[in-house]
Design a protein around this motif. Structure first.
Motif, PDB file in Angstrom:
ATOM      1  N   GLN A 129     152.425  96.812  77.885  1.00 40.70           N
ATOM      2  CA  GLN A 129     151.001  96.988  78.072  1.00 40.70           C
ATOM      3  C   GLN A 129     150.334  95.623  78.034  1.00 40.70           C
ATOM      4  OE1 GLN A 129     149.526  99.988  78.742  1.00 40.70           O
ATOM      5  NE2 GLN A 129     151.620 100.751  78.805  1.00 40.70           N
ATOM      6  N   ARG A 130     149.402  95.442  78.942  1.00 43.96           N
ATOM      7  CA  ARG A 130     148.722  94.164  78.998  1.00 43.96           C
ATOM      8  C   ARG A 130     147.354  94.393  79.605  1.00 43.96           C
ATOM      9  NH1 ARG A 130     150.714  88.938  82.540  1.00 43.96           N
ATOM     10  NH2 ARG A 130     148.688  87.902  82.652  1.00 43.96           N
ATOM     11  N   GLY A 131     146.377  93.646  79.131  1.00 46.34           N
ATOM     12  CA  GLY A 131     145.041  93.737  79.687  1.00 46.34           C
ATOM     13  C   GLY A 131     144.140  94.654  78.882  1.00 46.34           C
ATOM     14  N   ILE A 186     141.910  89.296  83.987  1.00 46.34           N
ATOM     15  CA  ILE A 186     143.300  88.891  84.178  1.00 46.34           C
ATOM     16  C   ILE A 186     144.136  90.106  84.577  1.00 46.34           C
ATOM     17  CG2 ILE A 186     143.079  87.037  82.495  1.00 46.34           C
ATOM     18  CD1 ILE A 186     144.670  88.788  80.521  1.00 46.34           C
ATOM     19  N   GLY A 187     145.350  89.847  85.032  1.00 42.44           N
ATOM     20  CA  GLY A 187     146.248  90.921  85.423  1.00 42.44           C
ATOM     21  C   GLY A 187     146.444  91.933  84.309  1.00 42.44           C
ATOM     22  N   HIS A 205     132.969  92.363  93.842  1.00 40.78           N
ATOM     23  CA  HIS A 205     133.595  91.050  93.675  1.00 40.78           C
ATOM     24  C   HIS A 205     134.881  91.228  92.869  1.00 40.78           C
ATOM     25  CE1 HIS A 205     129.922  89.145  95.189  1.00 40.78           C
ATOM     26  NE2 HIS A 205     129.279  90.038  94.456  1.00 40.78           N
ATOM     27  N   THR A 206     136.002  90.925  93.486  1.00 35.98           N
ATOM     28  CA  THR A 206     137.298  91.142  92.836  1.00 35.98           C
ATOM     29  C   THR A 206     137.986  89.826  92.519  1.00 35.98           C
ATOM     30  OG1 THR A 206     138.498  91.234  94.939  1.00 35.98           O
ATOM     31  CG2 THR A 206     137.585  93.315  94.093  1.00 35.98           C
ATOM     32  N   ARG A 207     138.946  89.930  91.640  1.00 38.17           N
ATOM     33  CA  ARG A 207     139.868  88.828  91.352  1.00 38.17           C
ATOM     34  C   ARG A 207     141.289  89.351  91.522  1.00 38.17           C
ATOM     35  NH1 ARG A 207     137.435  84.474  88.846  1.00 38.17           N
ATOM     36  NH2 ARG A 207     135.274  84.843  88.180  1.00 38.17           N
ATOM     37  N   ASP A 208     142.168  88.501  91.984  1.00 34.59           N
ATOM     38  CA  ASP A 208     143.549  88.909  92.181  1.00 34.59           C
ATOM     39  C   ASP A 208     144.258  89.075  90.840  1.00 34.59           C
ATOM     40  OD1 ASP A 208     143.129  88.793  94.869  1.00 34.59           O
ATOM     41  OD2 ASP A 208     144.149  86.880  95.170  1.00 34.59           O
ATOM     42  N   GLY A 209     145.139  90.090  90.779  1.00 30.46           N
ATOM     43  CA  GLY A 209     145.966  90.276  89.605  1.00 30.46           C
ATOM     44  C   GLY A 209     147.235  89.454  89.694  1.00 30.46           C
ATOM     45  N   GLU A 210     148.250  89.927  89.002  1.00 32.97           N
ATOM     46  CA  GLU A 210     149.528  89.216  88.976  1.00 32.97           C
ATOM     47  C   GLU A 210     150.652  90.212  89.258  1.00 32.97           C
ATOM     48  OE1 GLU A 210     149.917  87.100  85.250  1.00 32.97           O
ATOM     49  OE2 GLU A 210     147.723  87.151  85.027  1.00 32.97           O
ATOM     50  N   ILE A 219     144.985  94.144  88.760  1.00 30.61           N
ATOM     51  CA  ILE A 219     143.656  94.414  88.207  1.00 30.61           C
ATOM     52  C   ILE A 219     143.130  95.656  88.902  1.00 30.61           C
ATOM     53  CG2 ILE A 219     141.296  93.597  87.914  1.00 30.61           C
ATOM     54  CD1 ILE A 219     142.334  90.772  87.825  1.00 30.61           C
ATOM     55  N   THR A 220     142.694  96.636  88.128  1.00 24.58           N
ATOM     56  CA  THR A 220     142.200  97.895  88.669  1.00 24.58           C
ATOM     57  C   THR A 220     140.684  97.932  88.583  1.00 24.58           C
ATOM     58  OG1 THR A 220     144.203  99.092  88.047  1.00 24.58           O
ATOM     59  CG2 THR A 220     142.219 100.404  88.412  1.00 24.58           C
TER      60      THR A 220
END
Length: 458
Positions: free
Chosen positions: A37-39, A71-72, A89-94, A99-100
């Motif tokens: 789990q992360r984020g 963050i991802g 406005h989105t940001r890329d995940g990893e 990122i949802t």
């Protein structure tokens, strides 16, 4: 139209054993390895939120989000019922940690809207009998007018002296077309034909603008879920070289209409456009309504960047002016399956005029469920599957397969589709021949396609 759509989907669900809306998770959503789990989950309420809140609970939501460093693994959730006159406005995940961007609470999906309200009667003056000019400036070019919450759209006219009927409009800033992007030229004016002040005649008027050319972008490791994108002058989602993306249960309505070529009188705009190659993309359980050109399309890569592993499934397309699915240029491992497409070529793209409407391929009519083209001989690298779809009404042909090479044509697999065609003389264009509905069995025999598909003419 809403009643027709509900009854149609109810019928389809019964026909398919109620499996049409069964949710099937995409690999990207379950990508976190070994149960890791992360984020965090952040809540956004643009009306009642506060940036002094923690943003980590529904009772302490943020008001803004666009400048925050997600963050991802993060989930960014917008309150249902919210209307934001802005892009998402989105940001890329990893890798393994997308990122949802989604929704929380109860009510309608959060709406990102690319239009401005221009229904104030004080902003309109009559400059000639029944010709009204809007007294306000627009940051970018005018692409469409939507009246009364989507009951109808205005009809673009290419000259001010062509305004003859209620709802017809002309914007002087469109003379430059796509040149210079969407910036509104100085002193441009919007004119609208109405028997009385438009702010009184209509309950509401939304002026759809060019904006930033797309309502949402995002290149990699992103999930868009349970969101609505409305009134975008050019595209809904658009991105070059996108990969590892899921768009699920989102709505796209009144997308496109920007003037591309003023002299040739061509407009454009797609709901989801994958540009210059894309890979590992899933678009599922989405609704597309009143799209000027294509509901979903991949294009722009030619033979340099081949789209691959694209999944368009369980979507509902209504009134797509060019096609529900535009397959442009070579691709491989593409699946257009379990979709419903009705009223191809309908909606606001006709502009109240007799078809064919202007397009890149004019005078060939547009308005199909599937349109495949720009594939040079022996350049199609892999297979495209068009199966298990329901296609209902396309007066100029349910599908056009403009494929020159028989070797390339064999890589398109069509089967288990249901066609309903009660209007028009053409059902399928394939192998250089147009097949009428009455020739469906001949098409199946000669092309060896759609062997388990069905045709209804009533």
């Amino acid at each position: 139209m809403k009643t027709e759509r509900r009854s149609f989907l109810k019928w389809l669900g019964l026909l398919a054993g109620g499996t049409f809306f069964a949710r099937r998770s995409s690999p990207l959503l379950n990508a976190q390895p070994n149960g890791a789990q992360r984020g965090k989950t952040y809540f956004i309420d643009p009306l009642l939120g506060s940036d002094t809140n923690s943003g980590l609970t529904q009772v302490e939501p943020f008001k803004t989000y666009s400048t925050r460093e997600f963050i991802g693994g993060d989930h960014v959730l917008f309150k249902r019922g919210s209307i934001m006159r802005d892009n998402l406005h989105t940001r890329d995940g990893e890798k393994d940690y997308p990122i949802t961007y989604g929704a929380y609470g109860e009510g309608e999906k959060p709406v990102f809207m690319g239009s401005v309200a221009i229904g104030d009667p004080r902003k309109w003056i009559e400059v000639r009998p029944s010709i009204w000019q809007y007294q306000g400036e627009f940051a970018t070019k005018v692409c469409n007018l939507v009246f009364n919450g989507g009951e109808r759209c205005g009809n673009l006219r290419w000259a001010a002296n062509a305004l003859k009927e209620p709802g017809e409009w002309h914007y002087t800033g469109n003379a430059s077309g796509d040149q210079g992007g969407g910036q509104a030229p100085p002193q441009s004016v919007l004119l609208l034909y109405a028997s009385t002040n438009p702010g009184i005649f209509y309950q509401s008027i939304e002026c759809v603008l060019w904006g930033e050319r797309r309502m949402v972008k995002g290149k990699a490791y992103i999930v868009l879920e349970n969101l609505s994108f409305r009134n975008s002058g050019v595209h809904g989602y658009q991105q070059g070289r996108a990969h590892d993306l899921v768009i699920r249960a989102c709505d796209f309505s009144f997308i496109g209409g920007a003037v591309w070529d003023n002299e040739r009188r061509i407009r454009f705009g797609n709901a989801i456009e994958l540009w210059d190659g894309a890979r590992d993309i899933t678009v599922e359980h989405c609704n597309f309504d009143n799209i000027y050109d294509a509901g979903v399309t991949h294009q722009g890569g030619e033979t340099r960047h081949i789209p691959e592993r694209l999944y368009f499934r369980y979507n509902y397309f209504n009134n797509c002016g060019f096609a529900a699915y535009e397959c442009r240029e070579p691709s491989q491992d593409v699946y257009f399956e379990y979709n419903v497409s009705i009223n191809a070529g309908g909606g606001f793209s006709l502009q109240g005029e007799a078809p064919p409407r202007q397009s890149e391929i004019y005078p060939q009519p547009v308005g199909h469920h599937v349109f495949i083209w720009r594939i040079d001989p022996h350049t199609q690298p892999g297979k495209v599957y068009i199966r298990h779809n329901t296609f209902s009404e396309a007066p100029y042909g349910a599908a056009v397969y403009s494929i020159i090479s028989p070797a390339d044509e064999e890589k398109f697999i069509l089967d288990d589709n249901s066609y309903k065609q009660t209007r028009g003389d053409v059902l399928i264009n394939m192998g250089g021949r147009a097949y009428r509905p009455a020739e469906f069995k001949i098409y199946q025999t000669e092309c060896r396609q759609d062997l388990h598909s069905r045709l209804t003419q009533s």
